[in-house]
Design an enzyme around this catalytic site. Structure first.
Site, mmCIF file in Angstrom:
data_model
loop_
_atom_site.group_PDB
_atom_site.id
_atom_site.type_symbol
_atom_site.label_atom_id
_atom_site.label_comp_id
_atom_site.label_asym_id
_atom_site.label_seq_id
_atom_site.Cartn_x
_atom_site.Cartn_y
_atom_site.Cartn_z
ATOM 1 N N TYR A 118 43.766 40.111 42.113
ATOM 2 C CA TYR A 118 43.879 39.443 43.460
ATOM 3 C C TYR A 118 44.993 39.385 44.136
ATOM 4 O O TYR A 118 45.678 38.344 43.610
ATOM 5 C CB TYR A 118 43.155 37.895 43.223
ATOM 6 C CG TYR A 118 42.783 37.420 44.537
ATOM 7 C CD1 TYR A 118 41.611 36.975 45.647
ATOM 8 C CD2 TYR A 118 43.683 36.155 44.477
ATOM 9 C CE1 TYR A 118 41.062 36.789 46.633
ATOM 10 C CE2 TYR A 118 43.389 35.539 46.306
ATOM 11 C CZ TYR A 118 41.993 36.079 47.007
ATOM 12 O OH TYR A 118 42.337 35.239 48.156
ATOM 13 N N GLU A 206 43.971 38.900 52.752
ATOM 14 C CA GLU A 206 43.323 38.768 51.552
ATOM 15 C C GLU A 206 43.206 40.258 51.308
ATOM 16 O O GLU A 206 42.726 41.217 51.231
ATOM 17 C CB GLU A 206 41.948 37.822 51.189
ATOM 18 C CG GLU A 206 41.393 37.289 50.587
ATOM 19 C CD GLU A 206 40.176 37.095 50.372
ATOM 20 O OE1 GLU A 206 39.162 37.036 51.273
ATOM 21 O OE2 GLU A 206 40.096 35.639 49.646
#
Ligand code: GDP
Ligand code: MN
Length: 396
Positions: A118, A206
């Site tokens: 991530y 993101e």
């Protein structure tokens, strides 16, 4: 302003960030053409078909599917385009899918070593610095990681004047447990990502997941990009990527009229001049037991035309059961606003919800007289609290 995944990936790629390659398609036939072209360019045999909507969690909602041949590409793209995609991040009604991204399958068949990470880049307002947040636990909700295994989330704060320093990029790769080629690839990836963030005036990147393939390539498999709307005037090319189909239609229309409008869930429509007064008005409505249906700042020049435009916008929301107009006449005279309200009311003609008007400031007394003598179903109030209480009275 939010971008679609495919637009975000193109932006990243233009700054040298490695991405999972893909082509956007508006129909099942276009998807097949896209898949053929991708196979020529990348040699991929399998393709992922990904719904392009402004919401995450698409995989969970059935908006990301793997196609193992062209027939499956056609079938899956046909299913996904036009579907109403419901994910943990959409409303209960879901979002209509208008297009899909056909992407090369980068999770090589039989590959048992792909790693998912991530990574996000955002502004840390508290520190006054940019921040890269990253984790070894990619591919799942970062909120869940934060709750269950917070020690697996790392942050790197970046002084905007210095930029991302080489040792910081290395620390990211180190904390992700990488070595050798993958380590070098990751430092390149994160450096290019940070440059893209700064150069495009973004407020959020993101990338979940960032993928490490078994041959040590690091690439963005997903992208969520939010650009700073106040900086779009510097990026005409990016401003053109806006997809208003993804936005609240009333907010889009209000924006075109120059009104600062945000749709909310309550039933009291608000028309206020000045953002601060608008916030205070919403607070007071809440305190009196009501619920604001919107935030609306009509701005400094609350003339008849603007008041009418604002009325029309508020009335488009079927939940509105009463309207509170709260205008402070500092520069604008209250009697002119009052006349504007009366004219707009008459022009629109069929307003069926009660209206409470509070005008304070220059010529407030004349304004009150105008409203009270207008013969219209409009209540006037002098004090703030009185106005909020009257709203509750008409609702109960
Ligand atoms: P999101 O669910 O909206 O966050 O969409 P993502 O782009 O993150 O995709 C969801 C999931 O699909 C990812 O976490 C991957 O596990 C999977 N996925 C994405 N690309 C590929 C691919 O090329 N091959 C395979 N097999 N799975 C993929
Ligand atoms: Mn994702």
């Amino acid at each position: 302003m939010n971008l679609h995944e495919y637009q975000g990936k193109e932006l990243l790629s233009s700054f040298g960030v490695r991405i999972q390659r893909g082509i956007v398609a508006q129909s099942a036939d276009e998807a097949v053409e896209a898949a053929k072209k991708l196979t020529e360019e990348t040699g991929t045999g399998w393709h992922v078909i990904k719904a392009q909507v402004h919401a995450g969690g698409r995989g969970k909602g059935g908006g990301v599917k793997l196609a193992k041949n062209l027939d499956e590409v056609k079938e899956l793209a046909g299913q996904i385009i036009g579907m109403n995609l419901i994910t943990p991040q959409t409303s209960a009604e879901g979002k209509k899918v208008h297009q899909v991204l056909v992407a090369e399958d980068v999770y090589y068949p039989g590959d048992n070593e792909p790693e998912e990470y991530y990574m996000s880049v955002l502004l840390n307002r508290g520190a006054g610095k940019n921040m890269i947040m990253y984790s070894t636990e990619g591919g799942m909700d970062i909120e869940q990681v934060a709750e269950e295994t917070p020690h697996l989330i790392f942050t790197e704060e970046i002084d905007p004047a210095l930029g991302l320093l080489p040792f910081q990029a290395r620390r990211v790769a180190f904390n992700l447990g990488l070595s050798g080629t993958a380590f070098k690839e990751m430092t390149k990836f994160v450096t290019a990502l940070y440059t893209a963030y700064v150069k495009s005036d973004a407020s959020l990147f993101e990338i979940n997941p960032v993928l490490k393939t078994s041959d040590d390539k690091i690439m963005a498999v997903d992208s969520k990009v939010t650009l700073d709307g106040n900086a779009l005037f510097r990026h005409k090319d990016l401003a053109e990527l806006r997809d208003t189909r993804e936005e609240n239609p009333i907010e889009v229309e209000a924006g075109e009229l120059g009104l600062n409008y945000v749709d909310l869930d309550g039933n009291v429509g608000c028309m206020v001049n000045g953002a601060g007064l608008a916030m205070a008005t919403m607070d007071l409505i809440k305190q009196a037991g009501g619920d604001p249906a919107n935030f609306l700042d009509v701005g400094g020049t609350a003339d008849a035309a603007r008041v009418e435009a604002a009325f029309n916008i508020i009335l488009k929301d079927p939940n509105v059961k009463a309207i509170l107009i709260n205008i402070f006449g500092g520069i604008v005279r209250c009697d002119r606003v009052a006349q504007g309200v009366i004219d707009a009311y008459k022009n629109i003609g069929n307003i069926s919800v009660p209206i409470i008007v509070r005008l304070q400031g220059t010529n407030a007394d004349i304004a009150k007289e105008l409203i009270d003598n207008s013969g219209l179903d409009v209540l006037s109030a002098t004090e703030f609290q009185e106005a909020a209480d009257k709203v509750q009275e008409v609702l109960s």
